[in-house]
Design an enzyme around this catalytic site. Structure first.
Site, mmCIF file in Angstrom:
data_model
loop_
_atom_site.group_PDB
_atom_site.id
_atom_site.type_symbol
_atom_site.label_atom_id
_atom_site.label_comp_id
_atom_site.label_asym_id
_atom_site.label_seq_id
_atom_site.Cartn_x
_atom_site.Cartn_y
_atom_site.Cartn_z
ATOM 1 N N ALA A 5 0.859 -1.191 0.000
ATOM 2 C CA ALA A 5 0.000 0.000 0.000
ATOM 3 C C ALA A 5 0.888 1.232 0.000
ATOM 4 C CB ALA A 5 -0.906 0.012 1.226
ATOM 5 N N GLU A 32 -5.846 -4.813 -8.529
ATOM 6 C CA GLU A 32 -5.638 -5.046 -7.091
ATOM 7 C C GLU A 32 -6.974 -5.022 -6.346
ATOM 8 O OE1 GLU A 32 -1.144 -3.294 -6.419
ATOM 9 O OE2 GLU A 32 -2.799 -1.893 -6.389
ATOM 10 N N GLY A 57 0.094 3.430 -6.478
ATOM 11 C CA GLY A 57 1.369 4.059 -6.823
ATOM 12 C C GLY A 57 2.049 3.322 -7.966
ATOM 13 N N GLY A 58 1.848 2.014 -8.016
ATOM 14 C CA GLY A 58 2.435 1.209 -9.096
ATOM 15 C C GLY A 58 1.496 1.063 -10.288
HETATM 16 O O1 LIG Z 1 -0.661 -0.114 -4.955
HETATM 17 C C1 LIG Z 1 0.375 -0.537 -5.387
HETATM 18 C C2 LIG Z 1 0.611 -0.773 -6.833
HETATM 19 O O2 LIG Z 1 -0.480 -0.331 -7.597
HETATM 20 C C3 LIG Z 1 1.497 -0.875 -4.478
HETATM 21 O O3 LIG Z 1 1.065 -1.862 -3.593
HETATM 22 C C4 LIG Z 1 1.899 0.350 -3.731
HETATM 23 O O4 LIG Z 1 2.265 1.351 -4.671
HETATM 24 C C5 LIG Z 1 3.061 0.083 -2.766
HETATM 25 O O5 LIG Z 1 4.202 -0.234 -3.488
HETATM 26 P P1 LIG Z 1 5.596 -0.445 -2.773
HETATM 27 O O6 LIG Z 1 5.493 -1.697 -1.983
HETATM 28 O O7 LIG Z 1 6.578 -0.536 -3.915
HETATM 29 O O8 LIG Z 1 5.857 0.775 -1.909
#
Ligand SMILES: O=C(CO)[C@H](O)[C@H](O)COP(=O)(O)O
EC number: 5.3.1.6
Length: 232
Positions: free
Chosen positions: A85, A105, A98-99
């Site tokens: 998250a 998801e 973020g990804g």
């Molecule tokens: O929601 C997400 C991807 O869509 C990821 O879970 C989130 O961005 C966290 O990524 P990370 O573990 O690299 O900090």
């Protein structure tokens, strides 16, 4: 302990919730990837699981490491999803995306009996919103959808830049062929209300507010991993 070691600690703790025969939703991002690496070691050691990946990126890593995969159509009901998250609050409401994998998801987490979030301490917040809120939108009518989002946010007293996510020289495209708008609304006092308003906008495919989805968060810090359960 550096950032990667904390992610590994959270992933290790999550692995203890995985049982033989489970149907697993497998998240996206650097923390989820640490989970995949550890899971692959257990699979090599004889653990039997079937995974549904939440992105093409996660699918590629699972295939490379030998984690057995199925599609969500083949396994439409899952026992557990483990995912990272971008922010987690005390009610276990999340910002994700973020990804760029938020749509899959959310679909995978919704198909799961339980969702466990794995993250490091930097992701824990009092109120969601320091992280820009990812909003997945249909490319058709982008300008109109952006205006609708601005108006919906304004009705809740929120404002801020809404920026089309870029990738290299072009526009970031999700696995589903959509764009992402990253909204800098600042702190979001009523995430439920914002989530409902965004859900009502036709051009919005999905947004990164995950509310009432996670049942547990495993948070790793320098001293090790702790668990968070939802506060009422
Ligand atoms: O929601 C997400 C991807 O869509 C990821 O879970 C989130 O961005 C966290 O990524 P990370 O573990 O690299 O900090």
């Amino acid at each position: 302990m550096d950032a990667r070691e904390m992610k590994i600690k959270a992933a290790e703790a999550a692995l203890s919730h995985v049982e033989d025969g489970m149907r697993l939703g497998i998240g996206t991002g650097s923390t989820a990837e640490e989970f995949v690496r550890l899971l692959a070691e257990r699979v090599a050691g004889g653990l039997k699981v079937e995974g549904v990946p939440t992105s093409e990126r996660t699918a590629r890593l699972c295939v490379e490491l030998g984690v057995p995969l199925k599609s969500l159509d083949e396994l439409p009901e899952l026992d557990l999803t483990i995912d990272g998250a971008d922010e987690v609050d005390g009610r276990l409401s999340l910002i994700k995306g973020g990804g760029g994998a938020l749509l899959r998801e959310k679909i995978v987490a919704s198909a799961s009996t339980r969702m466990i979030v794995i993250a490091d301490e930097s992701k824990v917040v009092e109120t969601l919103g320091a992280f820009k809120l990812p909003i997945e939108v249909n490319p058709f009518g982008l300008a109109a959808t952006r205006i609708a989002i601005e108006k919906a946010a304004a009705r809740l007293g929120l404002s801020g830049a809404i920026v089309l996510r870029a990738s290299g020289d072009g526009t970031f495209m999700t696995d589903g062929g959509h764009y992402i708008l990253d909204a800098s609304f600042g702190l979001i006092p009523d995430a439920d209300a914002l989530a409902s308003s965004l859900n009502d906008i036709p051009g919005v495919v999905e947004h990164g507010l995950f509310i009432n989805m996670a049942s547990l968060a495993i948070i790793a810090g320098p001293a090790g991993a702790r668990t968070l359960t939802a506060k009422e």
